[in-house]
Motif scaffolding. Structure first.
Motif, PDB file in Angstrom:
ATOM      1  N   ILE A   1      38.954  43.233  31.442  1.00 58.28           N
ATOM      2  CA  ILE A   1      39.108  42.984  32.879  1.00 58.28           C
ATOM      3  C   ILE A   1      37.802  43.351  33.571  1.00 58.28           C
ATOM      4  O   ILE A   1      37.264  44.434  33.344  1.00 58.28           O
ATOM      5  CB  ILE A   1      40.279  43.810  33.453  1.00 58.28           C
ATOM      6  CG1 ILE A   1      41.595  43.309  32.855  1.00 58.28           C
ATOM      7  CG2 ILE A   1      40.310  43.723  34.967  1.00 58.28           C
ATOM      8  CD1 ILE A   1      42.809  44.049  33.351  1.00 58.28           C
ATOM      9  N   CYS A   2      37.288  42.449  34.371  1.00 60.93           N
ATOM     10  CA  CYS A   2      36.051  42.745  35.098  1.00 60.93           C
ATOM     11  C   CYS A   2      36.274  43.982  35.965  1.00 60.93           C
ATOM     12  O   CYS A   2      37.213  44.013  36.759  1.00 60.93           O
ATOM     13  CB  CYS A   2      35.643  41.560  35.973  1.00 60.93           C
ATOM     14  SG  CYS A   2      34.264  41.978  37.067  1.00 60.93           S
ATOM     15  N   PRO A   3      35.428  44.992  35.818  1.00 61.40           N
ATOM     16  CA  PRO A   3      35.651  46.241  36.536  1.00 61.40           C
ATOM     17  C   PRO A   3      35.478  46.095  38.041  1.00 61.40           C
ATOM     18  O   PRO A   3      35.905  46.956  38.800  1.00 61.40           O
ATOM     19  CB  PRO A   3      34.585  47.172  35.962  1.00 61.40           C
ATOM     20  CG  PRO A   3      33.532  46.277  35.425  1.00 61.40           C
ATOM     21  CD  PRO A   3      34.230  45.031  34.976  1.00 61.40           C
ATOM     22  N   SER A   4      34.885  45.003  38.466  1.00 57.81           N
ATOM     23  CA  SER A   4      34.665  44.877  39.890  1.00 57.81           C
ATOM     24  C   SER A   4      35.658  43.947  40.570  1.00 57.81           C
ATOM     25  O   SER A   4      36.266  44.306  41.567  1.00 57.81           O
ATOM     26  CB  SER A   4      33.236  44.414  40.157  1.00 57.81           C
ATOM     27  OG  SER A   4      32.989  44.456  41.522  1.00 57.81           O
ATOM     28  N   CYS A   5      35.839  42.743  40.045  1.00 55.20           N
ATOM     29  CA  CYS A   5      36.737  41.806  40.738  1.00 55.20           C
ATOM     30  C   CYS A   5      38.083  41.660  40.047  1.00 55.20           C
ATOM     31  O   CYS A   5      38.995  41.061  40.597  1.00 55.20           O
ATOM     32  CB  CYS A   5      36.079  40.443  40.914  1.00 55.20           C
ATOM     33  SG  CYS A   5      36.019  39.444  39.422  1.00 55.20           S
ATOM     34  N   GLY A   6      38.205  42.194  38.840  1.00 59.03           N
ATOM     35  CA  GLY A   6      39.513  42.211  38.199  1.00 59.03           C
ATOM     36  C   GLY A   6      39.869  40.951  37.420  1.00 59.03           C
ATOM     37  O   GLY A   6      40.968  40.833  36.908  1.00 59.03           O
ATOM     38  N   THR A   7      38.917  40.015  37.310  1.00 62.23           N
ATOM     39  CA  THR A   7      39.227  38.805  36.548  1.00 62.23           C
ATOM     40  C   THR A   7      39.237  39.136  35.051  1.00 62.23           C
ATOM     41  O   THR A   7      38.671  40.133  34.622  1.00 62.23           O
ATOM     42  CB  THR A   7      38.202  37.699  36.863  1.00 62.23           C
ATOM     43  OG1 THR A   7      38.750  36.458  36.460  1.00 62.23           O
ATOM     44  CG2 THR A   7      36.884  37.923  36.131  1.00 62.23           C
ATOM     45  N   GLU A   8      39.900  38.275  34.270  1.00 61.20           N
ATOM     46  CA  GLU A   8      39.999  38.551  32.841  1.00 61.20           C
ATOM     47  C   GLU A   8      38.889  37.868  32.058  1.00 61.20           C
ATOM     48  O   GLU A   8      38.291  36.899  32.529  1.00 61.20           O
ATOM     49  CB  GLU A   8      41.357  38.060  32.317  1.00 61.20           C
ATOM     50  CG  GLU A   8      42.497  38.904  32.829  1.00 61.20           C
ATOM     51  CD  GLU A   8      43.846  38.344  32.424  1.00 61.20           C
ATOM     52  OE1 GLU A   8      43.910  37.544  31.469  1.00 61.20           O
ATOM     53  OE2 GLU A   8      44.828  38.733  33.073  1.00 61.20           O
TER      54      GLU A   8
ATOM     55  N   LEU B   1      36.621  32.958  35.602  1.00 64.19           N
ATOM     56  CA  LEU B   1      35.545  33.113  36.574  1.00 64.19           C
ATOM     57  C   LEU B   1      35.777  34.326  37.460  1.00 64.19           C
ATOM     58  O   LEU B   1      36.903  34.660  37.811  1.00 64.19           O
ATOM     59  CB  LEU B   1      35.453  31.862  37.453  1.00 64.19           C
ATOM     60  CG  LEU B   1      34.979  30.595  36.734  1.00 64.19           C
ATOM     61  CD1 LEU B   1      34.954  29.429  37.708  1.00 64.19           C
ATOM     62  CD2 LEU B   1      33.600  30.791  36.103  1.00 64.19           C
ATOM     63  N   HIS B   2      34.668  34.964  37.816  1.00 60.29           N
ATOM     64  CA  HIS B   2      34.736  36.073  38.760  1.00 60.29           C
ATOM     65  C   HIS B   2      35.139  35.548  40.131  1.00 60.29           C
ATOM     66  O   HIS B   2      34.957  34.373  40.436  1.00 60.29           O
ATOM     67  CB  HIS B   2      33.356  36.728  38.906  1.00 60.29           C
ATOM     68  CG  HIS B   2      32.854  37.362  37.656  1.00 60.29           C
ATOM     69  ND1 HIS B   2      33.136  38.666  37.330  1.00 60.29           N
ATOM     70  CD2 HIS B   2      32.089  36.885  36.652  1.00 60.29           C
ATOM     71  CE1 HIS B   2      32.557  38.958  36.168  1.00 60.29           C
ATOM     72  NE2 HIS B   2      31.915  37.893  35.734  1.00 60.29           N
ATOM     73  N   ILE B   3      35.618  36.441  40.965  1.00 58.75           N
ATOM     74  CA  ILE B   3      35.786  36.093  42.368  1.00 58.75           C
ATOM     75  C   ILE B   3      34.377  35.965  42.940  1.00 58.75           C
ATOM     76  O   ILE B   3      33.528  36.830  42.693  1.00 58.75           O
ATOM     77  CB  ILE B   3      36.584  37.192  43.100  1.00 58.75           C
ATOM     78  CG1 ILE B   3      38.030  37.162  42.598  1.00 58.75           C
ATOM     79  CG2 ILE B   3      36.526  36.993  44.607  1.00 58.75           C
ATOM     80  CD1 ILE B   3      38.877  38.315  43.068  1.00 58.75           C
TER      81      ILE B   3
ATOM     82  N   GLY C   1      31.074  36.292  44.633  1.00 61.63           N
ATOM     83  CA  GLY C   1      30.561  37.476  45.333  1.00 61.63           C
ATOM     84  C   GLY C   1      30.678  38.718  44.468  1.00 61.63           C
ATOM     85  O   GLY C   1      30.128  39.762  44.798  1.00 61.63           O
ATOM     86  N   CYS C   2      31.382  38.611  43.355  1.00 58.98           N
ATOM     87  CA  CYS C   2      31.511  39.758  42.450  1.00 58.98           C
ATOM     88  C   CYS C   2      30.125  40.142  41.920  1.00 58.98           C
ATOM     89  O   CYS C   2      29.398  39.299  41.405  1.00 58.98           O
ATOM     90  CB  CYS C   2      32.430  39.412  41.291  1.00 58.98           C
ATOM     91  SG  CYS C   2      32.458  40.718  40.037  1.00 58.98           S
ATOM     92  N   PRO C   3      29.736  41.414  42.029  1.00 55.35           N
ATOM     93  CA  PRO C   3      28.408  41.830  41.597  1.00 55.35           C
ATOM     94  C   PRO C   3      28.205  41.795  40.083  1.00 55.35           C
ATOM     95  O   PRO C   3      27.075  41.936  39.616  1.00 55.35           O
ATOM     96  CB  PRO C   3      28.296  43.268  42.126  1.00 55.35           C
ATOM     97  CG  PRO C   3      29.692  43.716  42.336  1.00 55.35           C
ATOM     98  CD  PRO C   3      30.502  42.494  42.648  1.00 55.35           C
ATOM     99  N   VAL C   4      29.272  41.589  39.339  1.00 54.68           N
ATOM    100  CA  VAL C   4      29.120  41.532  37.881  1.00 54.68           C
ATOM    101  C   VAL C   4      28.765  40.106  37.412  1.00 54.68           C
ATOM    102  O   VAL C   4      28.240  39.905  36.327  1.00 54.68           O
ATOM    103  CB  VAL C   4      30.412  42.041  37.192  1.00 54.68           C
ATOM    104  CG1 VAL C   4      30.309  41.971  35.676  1.00 54.68           C
ATOM    105  CG2 VAL C   4      30.697  43.488  37.618  1.00 54.68           C
ATOM    106  N   GLU C   5      29.024  39.118  38.260  1.00 55.58           N
ATOM    107  CA  GLU C   5      28.780  37.729  37.846  1.00 55.58           C
ATOM    108  C   GLU C   5      27.302  37.497  37.539  1.00 55.58           C
ATOM    109  O   GLU C   5      26.415  37.884  38.293  1.00 55.58           O
ATOM    110  CB  GLU C   5      29.254  36.744  38.918  1.00 55.58           C
ATOM    111  CG  GLU C   5      28.989  35.296  38.506  1.00 55.58           C
ATOM    112  CD  GLU C   5      29.865  34.272  39.225  1.00 55.58           C
ATOM    113  OE1 GLU C   5      30.759  34.659  39.997  1.00 55.58           O
ATOM    114  OE2 GLU C   5      29.651  33.067  38.988  1.00 55.58           O
TER     115      GLU C   5
HETATM  116 ZN    ZN Z   1      33.907  40.137  38.425  1.00 56.71          ZN
END
Ligand code: ZN
Ligand code: ZN
Length: 220
Positions: free
Chosen positions: A145-152, A156-158, A160-164
């Motif tokens: 799970i992406c630690p920032s936006c919670g996507t799996e 795709l990230h939400i 604006g997610c800084p992890v993208e």
């Molecule tokens: Zn993300």
């Protein structure tokens, strides 16, 4: 690694805080909410801090934790009761309450850390309580799970997610300059630009979340 006993001990401590500080009518809600997070030390720390720190006079149960921002192991959460919502900034060292949702987030250092020029820009991004993403139990412990936006993983990230990851330069999409270069602007100022950017991104091919993108969290 935090062991099970330490977590159980922490849960017991929070139960005491709840019995002591939460109105009787809300105690069961508070205990049930706590139980949902019994194996999640990240959430437990926030919950414990809430019951230790918050206005005693309110005596309200925590009912929701939302993740507003996350960057470099620093997270901005929103801790909610049924009536009130509190900004809570947390890193591996501990947490800090930053006031209530209704008043907006005004701490300039926090705003600039997460890339907002001012309070209004932050409020535009986080315009409604409904749009706040709920914290998923154990998500900081779950690598899929992406630690920032919670996507799996694989999704795709939400935006604006800084992890993208940026598909043009391979850097951090919300930090590199590609988004400005693509639209030939100095700044993204309105929703239309964000939409244009999204179209360009889709055309280029957005990079879905993968474990390797995780910022390096402490493993303990
Ligand atoms: Zn993300
Ligand atoms: Zn880039």
């Amino acid at each position: 690694m935090l062991n099970k006993e330490a977590l159980q001990e922490q849960v017991r401590e929070i139960e005491l805080l709840i019995r002591y500080g939460v109105a009787e009518t809300e105690q069961q809600t508070a205990l049930d909410f706590l139980q949902a997070f019994h194996g999640d030390s990240f959430a437990l720390d926030a919950i414990q801090d809430y019951y230790r720190t918050l206005p005693e006079a309110r005596e309200e149960s925590l009912v929701k934790i939302s993740v507003l921002e996350g960057k470099e192991q620093v997270f901005l959460l929103l801790l909610s009761t049924t009536k009130h919502h509190y900004f809570y900034l947390v890193n591996d060292e501990g947490g800090l309450f930053l006031g209530e949702w209704e008043k907006g987030l005004s701490a300039p250092q926090v705003l600039s850390f997460f890339g907002y020029p001012d309070q209004d820009a932050f409020t535009r991004q986080h315009h409604s309580l409904e749009s706040c993403r709920q914290y998923v139990v154990l998500e900081r412990m779950n690598e899929d799970i992406c630690p920032s936006c919670g996507t799996e993983t694989g999704s795709l990230h939400i935006l604006g997610c800084p992890v993208e990851v940026c598909p043009w330069c391979g850097g951090q999409l919300n930090r590199c300059n590609c988004r400005f270069e693509q639209l030939d602007v100095e700044e993204l100022t309105d929703e239309k630009m964000v939409q244009q950017l999204e179209e360009r991104l889709v055309a280029k091919g957005r990079i879905p979340y993968a474990r390797e993108q995780r910022p390096s969290f402490l493993s303990e």
